[in-house]
Design a protein around this motif. Structure first.
Motif, PDB file in Angstrom:
ATOM      1  N   LEU A 337      32.774  50.289  -0.825  1.00 25.19           N
ATOM      2  CA  LEU A 337      31.582  50.463  -1.647  1.00 25.19           C
ATOM      3  C   LEU A 337      30.584  51.447  -1.044  1.00 25.19           C
ATOM      4  O   LEU A 337      29.729  51.972  -1.756  1.00 25.19           O
ATOM      5  CB  LEU A 337      30.906  49.103  -1.866  1.00 25.19           C
ATOM      6  CG  LEU A 337      31.720  48.083  -2.674  1.00 25.19           C
ATOM      7  CD1 LEU A 337      30.939  46.787  -2.829  1.00 25.19           C
ATOM      8  CD2 LEU A 337      32.093  48.641  -4.036  1.00 25.19           C
ATOM      9  N   SER A 338      30.684  51.706   0.234  1.00 29.58           N
ATOM     10  CA  SER A 338      29.777  52.692   0.839  1.00 29.58           C
ATOM     11  C   SER A 338      30.081  54.110   0.358  1.00 29.58           C
ATOM     12  O   SER A 338      29.259  55.008   0.559  1.00 29.58           O
ATOM     13  CB  SER A 338      29.886  52.620   2.360  1.00 29.58           C
ATOM     14  OG  SER A 338      31.206  52.918   2.791  1.00 29.58           O
ATOM     15  N   SER A 339      31.230  54.318  -0.277  1.00 26.06           N
ATOM     16  CA  SER A 339      31.574  55.642  -0.806  1.00 26.06           C
ATOM     17  C   SER A 339      30.886  55.928  -2.121  1.00 26.06           C
ATOM     18  O   SER A 339      31.009  57.043  -2.644  1.00 26.06           O
ATOM     19  CB  SER A 339      33.091  55.756  -0.998  1.00 26.06           C
ATOM     20  OG  SER A 339      33.782  55.542   0.219  1.00 26.06           O
ATOM     21  N   PHE A 340      30.167  54.940  -2.664  1.00 23.77           N
ATOM     22  CA  PHE A 340      29.484  55.104  -3.943  1.00 23.77           C
ATOM     23  C   PHE A 340      27.987  54.918  -3.726  1.00 23.77           C
ATOM     24  O   PHE A 340      27.442  53.827  -3.913  1.00 23.77           O
ATOM     25  CB  PHE A 340      30.004  54.101  -4.966  1.00 23.77           C
ATOM     26  CG  PHE A 340      31.511  53.921  -4.922  1.00 23.77           C
ATOM     27  CD1 PHE A 340      32.356  55.016  -4.956  1.00 23.77           C
ATOM     28  CD2 PHE A 340      32.074  52.659  -4.827  1.00 23.77           C
ATOM     29  CE1 PHE A 340      33.727  54.860  -4.914  1.00 23.77           C
ATOM     30  CE2 PHE A 340      33.441  52.490  -4.791  1.00 23.77           C
ATOM     31  CZ  PHE A 340      34.273  53.592  -4.828  1.00 23.77           C
ATOM     32  N   PRO A 341      27.297  55.959  -3.345  1.00 21.23           N
ATOM     33  CA  PRO A 341      25.880  55.806  -2.964  1.00 21.23           C
ATOM     34  C   PRO A 341      24.959  55.423  -4.118  1.00 21.23           C
ATOM     35  O   PRO A 341      23.874  54.892  -3.875  1.00 21.23           O
ATOM     36  CB  PRO A 341      25.519  57.183  -2.389  1.00 21.23           C
ATOM     37  CG  PRO A 341      26.503  58.127  -3.012  1.00 21.23           C
ATOM     38  CD  PRO A 341      27.761  57.357  -3.188  1.00 21.23           C
ATOM     39  N   GLY A 374      29.644  46.719   2.282  1.00 19.77           N
ATOM     40  CA  GLY A 374      29.537  48.164   2.409  1.00 19.77           C
ATOM     41  C   GLY A 374      28.608  48.851   1.456  1.00 19.77           C
ATOM     42  O   GLY A 374      28.627  50.073   1.359  1.00 19.77           O
ATOM     43  N   THR A 375      27.789  48.122   0.708  1.00 20.31           N
ATOM     44  CA  THR A 375      26.873  48.779  -0.223  1.00 20.31           C
ATOM     45  C   THR A 375      25.470  48.225  -0.031  1.00 20.31           C
ATOM     46  O   THR A 375      25.285  47.083   0.379  1.00 20.31           O
ATOM     47  CB  THR A 375      27.316  48.572  -1.674  1.00 20.31           C
ATOM     48  OG1 THR A 375      26.427  49.294  -2.542  1.00 20.31           O
ATOM     49  CG2 THR A 375      27.280  47.110  -2.054  1.00 20.31           C
ATOM     50  N   SER A 376      24.501  49.043  -0.348  1.00 14.66           N
ATOM     51  CA  SER A 376      23.107  48.623  -0.182  1.00 14.66           C
ATOM     52  C   SER A 376      22.268  48.840  -1.431  1.00 14.66           C
ATOM     53  O   SER A 376      21.091  48.512  -1.437  1.00 14.66           O
ATOM     54  CB  SER A 376      22.466  49.394   0.981  1.00 14.66           C
ATOM     55  OG  SER A 376      22.519  50.799   0.720  1.00 14.66           O
ATOM     56  N   GLY A 377      22.863  49.377  -2.511  1.00 10.31           N
ATOM     57  CA  GLY A 377      22.075  49.706  -3.694  1.00 10.31           C
ATOM     58  C   GLY A 377      22.339  48.834  -4.902  1.00 10.31           C
ATOM     59  O   GLY A 377      21.763  49.062  -5.968  1.00 10.31           O
ATOM     60  N   ILE A 378      23.205  47.816  -4.793  1.00 10.89           N
ATOM     61  CA  ILE A 378      23.539  46.990  -5.954  1.00 10.89           C
ATOM     62  C   ILE A 378      22.333  46.145  -6.358  1.00 10.89           C
ATOM     63  O   ILE A 378      21.712  45.474  -5.531  1.00 10.89           O
ATOM     64  CB  ILE A 378      24.742  46.088  -5.640  1.00 10.89           C
ATOM     65  CG1 ILE A 378      26.003  46.930  -5.474  1.00 10.89           C
ATOM     66  CG2 ILE A 378      24.952  45.058  -6.731  1.00 10.89           C
ATOM     67  CD1 ILE A 378      27.237  46.119  -5.168  1.00 10.89           C
ATOM     68  N   LEU A 399      25.288  42.082   3.142  1.00  8.65           N
ATOM     69  CA  LEU A 399      23.894  42.468   2.982  1.00  8.65           C
ATOM     70  C   LEU A 399      23.716  43.148   1.624  1.00  8.65           C
ATOM     71  O   LEU A 399      24.382  44.134   1.324  1.00  8.65           O
ATOM     72  CB  LEU A 399      23.438  43.406   4.098  1.00  8.65           C
ATOM     73  CG  LEU A 399      21.967  43.839   4.040  1.00  8.65           C
ATOM     74  CD1 LEU A 399      21.051  42.621   4.159  1.00  8.65           C
ATOM     75  CD2 LEU A 399      21.655  44.854   5.138  1.00  8.65           C
ATOM     76  N   PHE A 400      22.831  42.561   0.806  1.00  6.23           N
ATOM     77  CA  PHE A 400      22.478  43.133  -0.499  1.00  6.23           C
ATOM     78  C   PHE A 400      20.955  43.273  -0.551  1.00  6.23           C
ATOM     79  O   PHE A 400      20.270  42.428  -1.139  1.00  6.23           O
ATOM     80  CB  PHE A 400      22.960  42.227  -1.637  1.00  6.23           C
ATOM     81  CG  PHE A 400      24.442  41.964  -1.618  1.00  6.23           C
ATOM     82  CD1 PHE A 400      25.314  42.904  -2.116  1.00  6.23           C
ATOM     83  CD2 PHE A 400      24.945  40.777  -1.113  1.00  6.23           C
ATOM     84  CE1 PHE A 400      26.677  42.667  -2.113  1.00  6.23           C
ATOM     85  CE2 PHE A 400      26.299  40.531  -1.101  1.00  6.23           C
ATOM     86  CZ  PHE A 400      27.171  41.480  -1.604  1.00  6.23           C
ATOM     87  N   PRO A 428      17.781  39.191   0.083  1.00  7.19           N
ATOM     88  CA  PRO A 428      16.389  38.749   0.206  1.00  7.19           C
ATOM     89  C   PRO A 428      15.534  39.020  -1.027  1.00  7.19           C
ATOM     90  O   PRO A 428      14.491  38.394  -1.192  1.00  7.19           O
ATOM     91  CB  PRO A 428      15.875  39.538   1.423  1.00  7.19           C
ATOM     92  CG  PRO A 428      16.756  40.745   1.487  1.00  7.19           C
ATOM     93  CD  PRO A 428      18.090  40.295   1.022  1.00  7.19           C
ATOM     94  N   CYS A 429      15.976  39.929  -1.899  1.00  7.75           N
ATOM     95  CA  CYS A 429      15.201  40.262  -3.102  1.00  7.75           C
ATOM     96  C   CYS A 429      15.749  39.592  -4.356  1.00  7.75           C
ATOM     97  O   CYS A 429      15.324  39.928  -5.467  1.00  7.75           O
ATOM     98  CB  CYS A 429      15.162  41.775  -3.296  1.00  7.75           C
ATOM     99  SG  CYS A 429      14.297  42.680  -1.993  1.00  7.75           S
TER     100      CYS A 429
END
Length: 544
Positions: A337-341, A374-378, A399-400, A428-429
């Motif tokens: 998922l880190s490949s999809f910014p 692997g993602t931080s923008g979902i 981590l989301f 956390p959000c």
């Protein structure tokens, strides 16, 4: 002999009519009958002539007549061209054409299919040879009829073009047919619609015949002769081999369904590399024939990617820089998922350990990072993990940081329903958490040993649980959420209900009324109150 006989004669002789009476009847009533019949006939003629003089249908405007034609099937609408000169031009103004073989097949065809399916376990009941011959005969007749209709339609359209009539403009064309040797007329219609009519939405659905399992093949040059001038925006192909799509610069949406197993993996890879203008791609029930499709498309503009029921192979997603929405539903897909910014919406459904027997066990050692890490923008996440045994570890460094809405659906009732706790701790959000518990055959036996919570959640405002039965682990999870949530406002616990999907990245909760017994309701409420006595904020609790 008695005056009145009580017995009736079996064979009474017919009494000849009186000639003088018959003559009197004819002389008296024949003029009256003739005058009555003549009056009825004259009344009918007057009604017909009045209806011809007052033709209300022809008095309608062309726009209203087009609205009527758009609400009937294409064959009926095209047949109205023979009514008059005015009606001859109206079908050319239709913006949608449907040619479906299912509209021609009689009800007897589907009855034969049903009988054959039901008699599969009792072969001595049905004569399968006669049944198969009947099914094949209906398929041949239907294909001959639709091919004849398409050829006549195209020939008439060519004649009208030469006659100087207004050019035809079609926005949507839908085709459904059996895969036979009569495919030239189908390809001719598609080329005509794409090159001359400016079609924007095209659906081609090929159906296998009872005897032949194959896909539809397009000509070597593709759908049309000049793809650079095509207006095609949306294309759906079912049971077809992928045609060359290079040059269709307006094409932005592509749906591929039930493609033949012999479709090479290079054809799938070419979709990502040779059609960089695509924004939406949907792969459904595509058998990859144990091949590997490697997707590395740094120039691709795909924003929505849906892979649904794609097994017997592997799809490796390496680079899709513009991807925003991703759905992996019961498909064998490898990704990072880190490949999809730019990814914001993610839907994943996966099942392991579908066998009911306990002799085949599934190892509980899968790491959720393989699926969710692997993602931080979902911001929106839908998770459907099912199976007879929980097949992943209940701890993972996920981590989301931007996740707002979370749906955990189809959780087997035999699992420990508190496993979404690790998702809460990683988001956390998070503001809204919906959980759907599906009834399972086995008793709950999967308890997770959690440590005492050492954190507080400041954003969670809503918890909704569908399928709530008041079990021990369900009560524990509700108490945990109430205890750690500082801003929780609503806790809704419904015994009956389901999740209604709105597309692939949104949903609605549909509840069904259930009347809890007073003793059950008081018991559940007391257990929740005892487990979380000190809520940070007043929380509304709904139990239905």
């Amino acid at each position: 002999m008695p005056l009145f006989s009580r017995t009736r004669r079996r064979n009474p002789k017919s009494r000849p009519p009186d000639k003088r009476a018959v003559a009197a009847f004819h002389a008296t009533h024949r003029p009256r009958l003739r005058s009555g019949i003549s009056k009825k006939r004259s009344y009918r003629r007057r009604v017909l002539s009045a209806s011809c003089r007052h033709d209300r249908l022809s008095a309608l405007t062309d726009d209203l007549l087009l609205l009527i034609l758009q609400r009937v099937d294409t064959r009926t609408a095209l047949g109205t061209a023979t009514l008059s000169k005015r009606w001859a031009c109206l079908p050319r103004c239709l913006d949608a054409l449907d040619f479906r073989v299912s509209d021609i097949l009689p009800a007897r065809y589907y009855e034969c299919i049903r009988i054959r399916g039901e008699a599969a376990h009792f072969p001595f009941i049905v004569n399968f040879d006669v049944n198969r011959a009947t099914i094949e005969r209906y398929e041949r007749r239907a294909m001959r009829a639709i091919v004849s209709s398409i050829n006549n339609f195209l020939d008439a359209d060519d004649d009208q073009d030469m006659g100087g009539l207004c050019p035809r403009s079609v926005q949507t064309l839908r085709l459904e047919f059996f895969v036979t040797h009569c495919s030239s007329s189908i390809n001719r219609l598609i080329a005509k619609a794409t090159d001359s009519w400016g079609v924007e939405d095209l659906e081609v659905s090929a159906k296998s015949t009872f005897r032949r399992q194959d896909g539809h093949r397009f000509p070597h040059h593709g759908l049309c002769n000049d793809p650079h001038k095509s207006r095609l925006r949306s294309l759906k192909l079912a049971a077809c081999y992928i045609p060359p799509l290079k040059g269709f610069h307006a094409l932005s949406s592509l749906v591929l369904q039930d493609l033949p197993e012999s479709t090479p993996t290079a054809a799938y890879e070419a979709i990502f590399t040779m059609s960089p203008q695509l924004q939406t791609l949907h792969l459904k029930s595509c058998m990859l024939n144990l091949g590997v499709v490697a997707v590395h498309a740094p120039k691709s503009k795909i924003k929505q990617l849906i892979m649904e029921d794609c097994w017997f192979g592997l799809i490796k997603l390496h680079t899709l820089p513009m991807l925003e929405n991703l759905a992996v539903v019961e498909s064998n897909v490898s990704y990072n998922l880190s490949s999809f910014p730019y990814l914001t919406h993610f839907n994943i459904a996966f099942r392991r350990g579908i066998l009911k027997t306990r002799f085949v066990r599934v190892k509980i050692d899968h790491d959720l990072n393989e699926y969710l890490g692997g993602t931080s923008g979902i911001t929106n996440l839908i998770v459907r993990f099912t199976g007879y045994d929980r097949w992943f570890k209940p701890w993972s460094p996920l981590l989301f940081p931007k996740l707002r809405r979370l749906l955990v659906a189809d959780v087997p009732s035999s699992w420990d329903v508190s496993w979404p706790r690790l998702l809460i701790e990683a988001a956390p959000c998070l503001e809204s958490l919906h959980i759907h518990i599906a009834p399972w055959e086995e008793e709950p036996r999967d308890d997770i040993s959690w440590q005492s919570p050492e954190f507080c959640h400041n954003q969670l405002k809503e918890l909704v649980i569908i399928g709530f039965q008041g079990t021990e682990r369900q009560i524990y999870f509700v108490n945990f959420v109430i205890k750690v949530s500082m801003s929780l406002q609503l806790v809704s616990l419904y015994k009956n209900g389901y999740v209604q999907d709105k597309g692939h990245w949104d949903w609605d909760i549909v509840t069904r009324q259930y009347q809890w017994l007073n003793e059950e309701k008081v018991k559940v409420l007391n257990q929740i109150a005892d487990g979380a006595p000190c809520a940070a904020t007043p929380t509304q609790l709904v139990l239905k």
